[in-house]
Motif scaffolding. Sequence first.
Motif, PDB file in Angstrom:
ATOM      1  N   PHE A 183       1.001  -1.033   0.184  1.00  0.00           N
ATOM      2  CA  PHE A 183      -0.090  -0.094   0.109  1.00  0.00           C
ATOM      3  C   PHE A 183       0.842   1.193   0.055  1.00  0.00           C
ATOM      4  O   PHE A 183       1.801   1.385   0.679  1.00  0.00           O
ATOM      5  N   TRP A 184       0.726   2.118  -0.989  1.00  0.00           N
ATOM      6  CA  TRP A 184       1.690   3.315  -1.065  1.00  0.00           C
ATOM      7  C   TRP A 184       0.481   4.712  -0.964  1.00  0.00           C
ATOM      8  O   TRP A 184      -0.623   4.647  -1.519  1.00  0.00           O
ATOM      9  N   GLN A 185       0.687   5.329  -0.098  1.00  0.00           N
ATOM     10  CA  GLN A 185       0.029   6.796  -0.012  1.00  0.00           C
ATOM     11  C   GLN A 185       1.123   7.826  -0.010  1.00  0.00           C
ATOM     12  O   GLN A 185       2.177   8.008   0.697  1.00  0.00           O
ATOM     13  N   GLY A 186       0.722   8.670  -1.022  1.00  0.00           N
ATOM     14  CA  GLY A 186       1.453   9.956  -1.138  1.00  0.00           C
ATOM     15  C   GLY A 186       1.712  10.823   0.131  1.00  0.00           C
ATOM     16  O   GLY A 186       0.912  10.916   0.763  1.00  0.00           O
ATOM     17  N   GLY A 187       3.145  11.409   0.287  1.00  0.00           N
ATOM     18  CA  GLY A 187       3.377  12.105   1.338  1.00  0.00           C
ATOM     19  C   GLY A 187       4.115  13.335   1.166  1.00  0.00           C
ATOM     20  O   GLY A 187       4.531  13.538  -0.062  1.00  0.00           O
ATOM     21  N   ALA A 188       3.777  14.331   1.681  1.00  0.00           N
ATOM     22  CA  ALA A 188       4.609  15.680   1.490  1.00  0.00           C
ATOM     23  C   ALA A 188       6.116  15.477   1.613  1.00  0.00           C
ATOM     24  O   ALA A 188       6.717  14.571   2.068  1.00  0.00           O
ATOM     25  N   HIS A 189       6.697  16.352   0.627  1.00  0.00           N
ATOM     26  CA  HIS A 189       8.259  16.438   0.612  1.00  0.00           C
ATOM     27  C   HIS A 189       8.728  15.092  -0.050  1.00  0.00           C
ATOM     28  O   HIS A 189       9.814  14.567   0.035  1.00  0.00           O
ATOM     29  N   ARG A 190       7.850  14.140  -0.782  1.00  0.00           N
ATOM     30  CA  ARG A 190       8.277  12.982  -1.372  1.00  0.00           C
ATOM     31  C   ARG A 190       8.389  11.959  -0.315  1.00  0.00           C
ATOM     32  O   ARG A 190       9.095  10.976  -0.613  1.00  0.00           O
TER      33      ARG A 190
END
Length: 211
Positions: A183-190
Amino acid sequence: MEIADLRREYLKGGLHRDELPNDPMDLFEKWLRQACDAKLPDPTAMSVATVDANGQPFQRMVLLKHYDANGFVFYTNLGSRKAQQIKQNNHVSLLFPWHTLERQVHITGVAEQLSPLDVVKYFHSRPKDSQIAAWVSQQSSRISARSMLESKFMEIKAKFANGEIPVPSFWGGYRIRFDSIEFWQGGAHRLHDRFLYQREGSLWHIDRLAP
């Protein structure tokens, strides 16, 4: 246009270890329901990756038609390129690209062909035009013009106009029995959140992966 300059921040929220269920299917079902509720185009679309006899990978989008603890199900022409590659090497991967929600789900496993009973049951649940289309296309074969498909469609439609459409012998489906789900969830600052579930006997081992 400088595509190297195209970028954005991923700010829709993180994914934390203490939020994860023991069973990855619980999280998959939650995320799929949220993708449907968000009215994403084709929320059940998934990329299926296979490899040919020379080691060349191929990917294509198909629609997920069923899922449970036993795997993920899709249907296809059994003469298609993907089916022929699965026959040679049944290790495949799936990817659900829910970009609007800044999420991806990546699955690995092995493909097994569905039983004739499962295929018949699903085939007759499809709209009639979809049943006819299954007869028309020799998937992945070369054709000279679209008009050939349209002409064949009308021919088959007339042939079965007054009766039930039988399941083509060359049409079926696969269940992907999975051994890992990421499971991949986008996050701030990559600094994206990635969690990998891997099967260990009857249990699942969970690791956080670096983005």
